[in-house]
Design a protein around this motif. Structure first.
Motif, mmCIF file in Angstrom:
data_model
loop_
_atom_site.group_PDB
_atom_site.id
_atom_site.type_symbol
_atom_site.label_atom_id
_atom_site.label_comp_id
_atom_site.label_asym_id
_atom_site.label_seq_id
_atom_site.Cartn_x
_atom_site.Cartn_y
_atom_site.Cartn_z
ATOM 1 N N GLN A 139 7.235 2.807 0.854
ATOM 2 C CA GLN A 139 7.781 3.556 2.207
ATOM 3 C C GLN A 139 7.730 2.400 3.261
ATOM 4 O OE1 GLN A 139 8.078 6.910 2.499
ATOM 5 N NE2 GLN A 139 7.300 7.494 0.418
ATOM 6 N N THR A 166 6.163 2.760 6.658
ATOM 7 C CA THR A 166 4.572 2.540 6.516
ATOM 8 C C THR A 166 4.306 1.335 6.317
ATOM 9 O OG1 THR A 166 4.641 4.644 5.162
ATOM 10 C CG2 THR A 166 2.723 3.388 5.155
ATOM 11 N N GLU A 172 4.514 -0.193 9.839
ATOM 12 C CA GLU A 172 3.318 0.295 10.703
ATOM 13 C C GLU A 172 2.092 -0.407 10.323
ATOM 14 O OE1 GLU A 172 3.404 2.070 13.266
ATOM 15 O OE2 GLU A 172 5.269 2.975 13.150
ATOM 16 N N CYS A 173 1.959 -0.588 9.222
ATOM 17 C CA CYS A 173 0.725 -1.409 8.599
ATOM 18 C C CYS A 173 0.576 -2.771 9.424
ATOM 19 C CB CYS A 173 0.504 -1.414 7.098
ATOM 20 S SG CYS A 173 -0.061 0.447 6.393
ATOM 21 N N ASN A 209 1.792 -3.853 11.609
ATOM 22 C CA ASN A 209 1.847 -4.032 12.963
ATOM 23 C C ASN A 209 0.606 -2.945 13.577
ATOM 24 O OD1 ASN A 209 2.631 -4.634 15.594
ATOM 25 N ND2 ASN A 209 4.284 -3.157 16.014
ATOM 26 N N ILE A 210 -0.234 -3.101 12.860
ATOM 27 C CA ILE A 210 -1.418 -2.240 13.114
ATOM 28 C C ILE A 210 -2.268 -2.387 14.448
ATOM 29 C CG2 ILE A 210 -2.894 -3.339 11.962
ATOM 30 C CD1 ILE A 210 -3.257 0.229 11.447
ATOM 31 N N PHE A 211 -2.113 -3.709 14.860
ATOM 32 C CA PHE A 211 -2.709 -4.137 16.104
ATOM 33 C C PHE A 211 -1.725 -4.162 17.246
ATOM 34 C CE2 PHE A 211 -5.496 -6.056 12.595
ATOM 35 C CZ PHE A 211 -6.796 -5.166 12.972
ATOM 36 N N GLY A 212 -0.521 -3.858 16.823
ATOM 37 C CA GLY A 212 0.443 -3.875 18.078
ATOM 38 C C GLY A 212 0.773 -5.227 18.489
ATOM 39 N N THR A 216 -10.501 -6.402 11.274
ATOM 40 C CA THR A 216 -9.570 -6.492 10.352
ATOM 41 C C THR A 216 -9.156 -5.373 9.643
ATOM 42 O OG1 THR A 216 -11.383 -6.456 8.675
ATOM 43 C CG2 THR A 216 -10.788 -8.712 9.413
ATOM 44 N N ALA A 217 -7.901 -5.281 9.215
ATOM 45 C CA ALA A 217 -7.285 -3.804 8.704
ATOM 46 C C ALA A 217 -6.872 -4.303 7.066
ATOM 47 C CB ALA A 217 -6.247 -3.529 9.332
ATOM 48 N N THR A 218 -7.551 -3.249 6.299
ATOM 49 C CA THR A 218 -7.121 -3.153 5.122
ATOM 50 C C THR A 218 -6.284 -1.834 4.596
ATOM 51 O OG1 THR A 218 -9.325 -3.794 4.616
ATOM 52 C CG2 THR A 218 -7.926 -3.229 2.612
ATOM 53 N N CYS A 219 -4.998 -2.293 4.220
ATOM 54 C CA CYS A 219 -3.977 -1.142 4.235
ATOM 55 C C CYS A 219 -3.951 -1.054 2.627
ATOM 56 C CB CYS A 219 -2.915 -1.347 4.827
ATOM 57 S SG CYS A 219 -2.997 -1.621 6.673
ATOM 58 N N GLU A 220 -3.931 0.066 2.074
ATOM 59 C CA GLU A 220 -3.365 0.019 0.713
ATOM 60 C C GLU A 220 -2.029 1.321 0.620
ATOM 61 O OE1 GLU A 220 -6.408 1.559 -1.634
ATOM 62 O OE2 GLU A 220 -7.525 -0.279 -1.567
ATOM 63 N N ILE A 221 -0.922 0.622 0.358
ATOM 64 C CA ILE A 221 0.222 1.330 0.482
ATOM 65 C C ILE A 221 0.677 1.834 -0.938
ATOM 66 C CG2 ILE A 221 2.653 1.190 1.224
ATOM 67 C CD1 ILE A 221 1.872 -1.109 3.187
ATOM 68 N N THR A 222 0.763 2.934 -0.970
ATOM 69 C CA THR A 222 1.216 3.472 -2.417
ATOM 70 C C THR A 222 2.523 3.033 -2.916
ATOM 71 O OG1 THR A 222 0.082 5.518 -1.475
ATOM 72 C CG2 THR A 222 1.272 5.635 -3.483
ATOM 73 N N SER A 277 1.173 8.187 1.480
ATOM 74 C CA SER A 277 1.997 6.912 1.177
ATOM 75 C C SER A 277 1.078 5.620 1.537
ATOM 76 C CB SER A 277 3.239 6.761 2.201
ATOM 77 O OG SER A 277 2.666 6.856 3.679
ATOM 78 N N ARG A 307 -3.089 4.013 2.896
ATOM 79 C CA ARG A 307 -4.522 4.221 2.904
ATOM 80 C C ARG A 307 -4.773 3.116 3.982
ATOM 81 N NH1 ARG A 307 -9.612 3.415 1.637
ATOM 82 N NH2 ARG A 307 -9.219 1.571 0.227
ATOM 83 N N ASP A 336 -7.746 1.003 6.256
ATOM 84 C CA ASP A 336 -9.026 1.041 6.973
ATOM 85 C C ASP A 336 -8.929 -0.182 8.009
ATOM 86 O OD1 ASP A 336 -10.762 2.539 5.409
ATOM 87 O OD2 ASP A 336 -10.155 1.287 3.579
ATOM 88 N N SER A 353 -11.391 -2.268 10.352
ATOM 89 C CA SER A 353 -12.753 -2.602 10.565
ATOM 90 C C SER A 353 -13.243 -3.617 11.753
ATOM 91 C CB SER A 353 -13.526 -2.825 9.252
ATOM 92 O OG SER A 353 -13.188 -3.823 8.558
#
Lengths: 359, 276
Positions: free
Chosen positions: A98, A101, A104-105, A107-110, A194-200, B205, B207, B209, B211
């Motif tokens: 996606q 998604t 967006e991920c 750019n999570i911290f904008g 820190t951000a951890t994103c798991e994108i399907t 779609s 997950r 996290d 932190s």
């Protein structure tokens, strides 16, 4: 950084990291008009393809050189991790994600740009400003950049990247293979969050295949993206059809030049009237224009206007049409900083089938 | 029933109400001898957020007097919007030159006008050219009957498992805003005793996290109102790396975060069975 041991990293099909996601985001947004995207990984980089109505195919090419780290260990699905077999053929892997998604991920911290922490309500405005600043920089710096690059030693560009001369959001992307999610590890700075994103990921459906080289090319134009962007933005969104007309160069002689038809004409017809835009045969405008006889094909404007986002951040456009009318628009997306020689800028390619009826 | 207060720090008072206004349209104020309490306990937004705040009268008001038959307490309901717009004439927005040369004097009084109780704000200041200005705002209120007042009960909160100082709310807000399309209606907030805070969202779609590390875990003095008087000092009992998490409604969280104007330090308490 993840706690994965070195062994575990070996198993990953793809490990790529970049210390500033802005450029990647710009590339992805360029094709971000649909959500379903197929990401393909090859030895020389990534490509992200998006299609619409089985007519328009947009692909963003992100070359290996744009990443600080790019490790691709293709694996045959049946026996993962066996290196000998892989080397016989280096298959490309592709999976569906996606796209929104993913963007967006990232750019999570904008932090599409800048280091200041936006405060509250001003956030939106700031964000846009930052973007437009970048674009201006790119536009102006485009001509200088090519000079700079040739002067820089390969090491120079590379070592700078590790000292964070420009602050950005770093990202590390890993993919463990078919069926696994695409994992992004994103950090703003070393002591920030820190951000951890798991994108399907999904199994990729075959994409539309539009082979431009199947038929001979009848028109080939290179022009500044802003010329095309401005023209397209003038056309009302209600227009249905956009016709691209290209004429061969006028015969020599001053008088002939004046009466000769324009080299390139964009013609749009809508409910409220029609628009015609001509590009003069001037090196300033059309950097190069190859066309032997008159070419005229029509496209659905809604498809062509999908390119606008990408045009905004690109510098140069190559516009080609083949005998069957298949349009290929290649938009060069300049990297925001100089790179070691040998890596090339990413680009976005749009291919669009013509409308059937002839004018 | 008498009430009169000189608001010493109009800007802070204004900011508090800015934050409250974001939460609810109507709220309850209780003035007692030493404190002002602001209570929002309506069941709007799924009952997700309640505000129970206590502010020492001394910290906001220079002169403060409250008298009533009910234990010298006055409890009223008021429209936050109306109150905020009344205060707007008194405050100086940060970074801008206000309409007054110096901080305006704001006097808040409870009076009766045409048979209707109002909170009357008298604002007097000097303009840039040295003229005296007086502005008066009357905000209609309803004084609550003692019976209703008694029914106001602060929600019971179990002893939190972990206290943590949140990162700057404005920053947190950006992240939560970005999480919105990536999450459904709920996000998970987790924290542990060694300065780690996690915000997680999950949809089909993706997950995600996010932190933070290295946040402070304040040592809290035991809350006297806690219902858990027997619990000993828990810092020894808990493993500090154990994460405690709750699920919160994204909408409520966003609403809470919109109160970032007023805060410098925010402490979140993770109660495994309760929310923030």
């Amino acid at each position: 950084m993840p706690d994965d041991g070195a062994d575990e990293e070996q198993d990953k099909v793809l490990i790529a990291s970049v210390n500033d996601v802005r450029y990647l985001i710009a590339l992805l947004r360029g094709v971000g008009f649909a959500n379903r995207a197929v990401m393909s990984v090859a030895e020389n980089g990534l490509s992200v393809a998006v299609e619409e109505s089985r007519t328009l195919l947009a692909t963003a090419y992100i070359f290996k050189g744009l990443f600080n780290e790019f490790n691709y260990h293709p694996e045959l699905p049946q026996d993962a991790g066996d290196h000998d077999e892989q080397e016989q053929e280096v298959p490309n892997i592709s999976f569906e994600i996606q796209l929104q998604t993913l963007i967006e991920c990232m750019n999570i911290f904008g932090t599409a740009g800048g280091s200041a922490i936006p405060s509250g309500n001003k956030y939106r405005r700031w964000h846009q400003d930052a973007n437009s600043d970048n674009e201006n920089d790119r536009g102006e710096g485009a001509s200088n950049r090519s000079n700079n690059r040739s002067n820089k030693t390969p090491a120079n560009g590379r070592i700078d990247q590790y000292f964070g001369h420009e602050k950005g959001t770093g990202m590390r992307l890993t993919y463990a293979g078919s069926g696994f999610p695409l994992t992004l590890l994103i950090a703003e700075d070393s002591n920030g969050p820190t951000a951890t994103c798991e994108i399907t990921t999904f199994e990729a459906d075959p994409m539309l295949s539009l082979d431009f080289l199947e038929y001979p090319t009848v028109m080939k134009i290179i022009l500044k993206s802003s010329w095309l962007r401005d023209a397209l933005s003038e056309i009302d969104q209600s227009c249905e059809k956009l016709t691209i007309i290209c004429n061969p160069p006028p015969p020599a002689g001053r008088s002939a030049k004046i009466v000769a038809p324009p080299r390139l004409r964009l013609q749009a017809v809508g409910n409220f009237g029609s628009v015609e835009m001509d590009y003069p045969s001037d090196k300033e405008v059309l950097e190069s224009c190859e066309c032997d006889e008159q070419v005229s094909f029509s496209y659905r404007f809604s498809h062509i206007s999908r390119t606008q986002r990408a045009l905004q951040s690109s510098t140069k456009t190559s516009l080609r049409i083949n005998e069957e009318g298949l349009l290929s628009l290649q938009l060069l997306m300049p990297t925001p900083r100089t790179r070691e020689s040998g890596s090339s800028d990413g680009f976005i390619e749009f291919r669009c089938l013509p409308l059937d009826e002839e004018i | 029933m008498r009430f009169r207060a000189d608001i010493g720090n109009a800007n802070t008072f204004f900011k508090i109400w800015q934050a409250i206004e974001k939460q609810q349209k109507r709220c309850i104020i209780r003035f007692s001898e030493n404190e002002m309490r602001i209570i929002c306990n309506n069941d709007v937004n799924e009952g997700g957020i309640q505000v129970w705040s206590q502010i020492k009268a001394r910290s906001l008001f220079t002169e403060y007097r409250v008298e009533s038959n009910a234990n010298n307490e006055i409890t009223m309901t008021i429209s936050t919007e109306a109150l905020l717009s009344a205060l707007r004439s008194a405050s100086t927005p940060a970074g801008q030159t206000g309409s007054f040369a110096a901080d305006a004097d704001v006097v808040m009084r409870l009076i009766k006008k045409n048979g209707q109780a109002v909170l009357s704000f008298g604002i007097s200041g000097t303009t840039r050219n040295g003229r005296q200005v007086r502005i008066a705002h009357d905000v209609r209120i309803d004084v609550m009957r003692p019976n209703d007042v008694q029914r106001l009960k602060e929600p019971m909160c179990p002893e939190p498992e972990v206290h943590i100082v949140l990162p700057p709310l404005a920053k947190l807000r950006t992240v939560v805003e970005r999480l919105k399309p990536l999450a459904g209606d709920v996000v998970a907030i987790r924290a542990n005793g060694s300065g780690c805070l996690q915000l997680s969202a999950q949809t089909d779609s993706a997950r995600v996290d996010v932190s933070w590390k290295g946040l402070a875990n304040p040592a809290m003095t035991r809350d006297a109102n806690s219902q858990d008087p027997d619990a000993g000092d828990d810092s020894d009992m808990h493993d500090s790396s154990q994460m405690y998490g709750v699920l919160v409604s994204l909408k409520s969280l966003q609403k809470f975060l919109s109160s970032h104007v007023v805060s410098t330090t925010t402490i979140a308490c993770m109660c495994v069975t309760q929310d923030l």
